[in-house]
Design an enzyme around this catalytic site. Sequence first.
Site: not given
Length: 120
Positions: A23, A69, A71, A82
């Site tokens: 990630e 971020h 995935h 999250d």
Amino acid sequence: MWSIRERTLKMIMEASRDALPNEFGALLRAEHQIIYEIALVPGSINGPVHVIFRTYTMPLDFSYVGSVHSHPSGNTHPSDADLHMFSNTGPVHIIVGYPYNMNNFSAYTRNGDPLKLNII
């Protein structure tokens, strides 16, 4: 209404592709509800299913408005982890999903509610 500069979103997608299979994560910087830059957090740990921000290494900066971020799974829905991070790091959060194109991202509030994000 939150917006993001197209070049900033493209940079996020490129950084996410470069981080594969891990990630990618960063903080978002904005002015007048326009996200114009990302800020890397020193000492962040990126893994295949997590990004750990060491927020104690960041300088105090009130232009940070949230996080972004990736995935690698392609799923742009927030996990419980999250949601916990969202509640501590600002009003707007973006999750981008593989294959990291301009159509595969979602934005959320600090509570995890979907948020409309305009690309400008």
